[in-house]
Design a protein around this motif. Structure first.
Motif, PDB file in Angstrom:
ATOM      1  N   ASP A 123      83.009 -63.638 123.868  1.00  0.00           N
ATOM      2  CA  ASP A 123      83.492 -64.271 122.952  1.00  0.00           C
ATOM      3  C   ASP A 123      82.813 -64.397 121.599  1.00  0.00           C
ATOM      4  O   ASP A 123      83.427 -64.636 120.905  1.00  0.00           O
ATOM      5  CB  ASP A 123      83.835 -65.703 123.453  1.00  0.00           C
ATOM      6  N   LYS A 157      85.321 -72.609 117.795  1.00  0.00           N
ATOM      7  CA  LYS A 157      86.583 -72.085 117.239  1.00  0.00           C
ATOM      8  C   LYS A 157      86.348 -71.545 115.790  1.00  0.00           C
ATOM      9  O   LYS A 157      86.905 -70.261 115.603  1.00  0.00           O
ATOM     10  CB  LYS A 157      87.868 -73.197 117.429  1.00  0.00           C
ATOM     11  N   LYS A 169      84.078 -68.624 116.022  1.00  0.00           N
ATOM     12  CA  LYS A 169      84.940 -67.244 116.496  1.00  0.00           C
ATOM     13  C   LYS A 169      85.752 -66.714 115.421  1.00  0.00           C
ATOM     14  O   LYS A 169      85.658 -65.624 115.189  1.00  0.00           O
ATOM     15  CB  LYS A 169      85.894 -67.639 117.652  1.00  0.00           C
ATOM     16  N   LEU A 170      86.492 -67.491 114.600  1.00  0.00           N
ATOM     17  CA  LEU A 170      87.141 -67.067 113.491  1.00  0.00           C
ATOM     18  C   LEU A 170      86.175 -66.347 112.417  1.00  0.00           C
ATOM     19  O   LEU A 170      86.878 -65.531 111.939  1.00  0.00           O
ATOM     20  CB  LEU A 170      87.972 -68.142 112.642  1.00  0.00           C
ATOM     21  N   TYR A 219      91.763 -65.155 117.748  1.00  0.00           N
ATOM     22  CA  TYR A 219      90.933 -65.652 118.730  1.00  0.00           C
ATOM     23  C   TYR A 219      90.751 -65.026 120.210  1.00  0.00           C
ATOM     24  O   TYR A 219      90.387 -65.853 121.125  1.00  0.00           O
ATOM     25  CB  TYR A 219      91.420 -67.168 118.921  1.00  0.00           C
TER      26      TYR A 219
END
Length: 221
Positions: A48, A66, A69-70, A146
Motif C-alpha cells: 500500500d 488515505k 496513499k493519494l 487507492y
C-alpha cells in the motif's frame, strides 16, 4: 536505440508484469504462498506504500493513510511523466543505447506499479480470505488512485542465527532476502543499477566525440 525499439521493450515488460499480477490476484488469496524451490517462493502480498511497504504516513504522522496513499500515487504519476519526457528526449537526440534502454525499463516498471495503484482498487474485489474477482458486480475494494501494488516474488535464500563474533548483529536471527517484489520492481532496480554501474558510458559527453570531426572539418575550410 530508436523510440520504436524502446516502446517494444516497455510494452513487453508491462505485459509480463500485468499478466503475472492479474494471475496472482485472481488465483491466490492474500498472504498465500507456494514454495517453488527452497530459495524461491510465489507469495502474494499487497503493498500500500513505497518500497519495503513503507508509507508516507509512517514518516508524516499528521496525515492520514488515505491522504498519504493519494499523495504517493499522484507523485508516482508525476515522476513517470517526467521519466517519459526524458526517454523521448534522449531517444530523439540519439543518446547511447544503454541510456535509452535503462530509462525504458525504469519507465516500464514505474508505469506497471502505477497501474496497480490507480486502477486495481476498482478492477478487483478484496483478496482477504478469498480469491479476488475481476470486475466484481459489487464494485472493487477501493476507489481510483487507492489501489494496492501486487507483489509475488520472494527469494528466502538464507536464514539463520548469525555467528557470535560479528559485531552488533552477532547471535541474532537474520533472513536474506525478505522483501517480496514484482516484475516492475525488477525493471526499475535493473535500470537504476545500469545507470550506476555504466554511468560513464550512459552519460558520455557527446561533445568530446564530435570534437575531432569538427576540427578536421574546420581545417578543410
Amino acid at each position: 536505440m530508436s523510440l520504436k525499439k524502446a516502446s517494444i521493450i516497455i510494452v513487453f515488460i508491462l505485459l509480463v508484469d500485468q499478466i503475472s499480477k492479474i494471475y496472482i490476484k485472481t488465483h491466490f488469496t492474500l498472504n498465500e504462498d507456494i514454495t517453488v524451490f527452497s530459495w524461491f517462493k510465489i507469495a502474494f502480498v499487497e503493498n500500500d506504500g513505497m518500497a519495503w511497504g513503507t508509507k508516507l504516513s509512517d514518516w508524516f504522522t499528521f496525515i492520514s493513510d488515505k491522504t498519504a496513499k493519494l499523495a504517493l500515487t499522484l507523485f508516482r504519476i508525476a515522476a513517470v511523466t517526467g521519466i517519459g519526457f526524458w526517454l523521448v528526449d534522449v531517444a530523439k537526440k540519439h543518446k547511447p543505447k544503454i541510456l535509452v534502454f535503462a530509462i525504458s525499463i525504469i519507465f516500464a516498471g514505474a508505469l506497471g506499479n502505477i497501474l496497480d495503484s490507480v486502477f486495481y482498487g476498482v478492477l478487483f474485489s478484496d483478496s482477504h480470505m478469498q480469491v479476488a474477482e475481476f470486475l466484481p458486480k459489487a464494485g472493487g475494494y477501493a476507489g481510483v488512485f487507492y489501489g494496492k501494488v501486487v507483489d509475488m516474488l520472494h527469494f528466502p535464500i538464507w536464514s539463520g542465527v548469525l555467528p557470535e563474533w560479528l559485531p552488533i548483529i552477532g547471535g541474532k536471527y537474520f533472513s536474506f532476502f525478505d522483501p517480496v517484489f514484482n516484475v516492475a520492481d525488477i525493471a526499475i532496480s535493473t535500470g537504476i543499477g545500469i545507470l550506476i554501474v555504466f554511468n560513464k558510458k550512459a552519460f558520455k559527453d557527446d561533445s568530446k566525440i564530435d570534437r575531432p570531426f569538427v576540427e578536421s572539418r574546420n581545417s578543410l575550410n
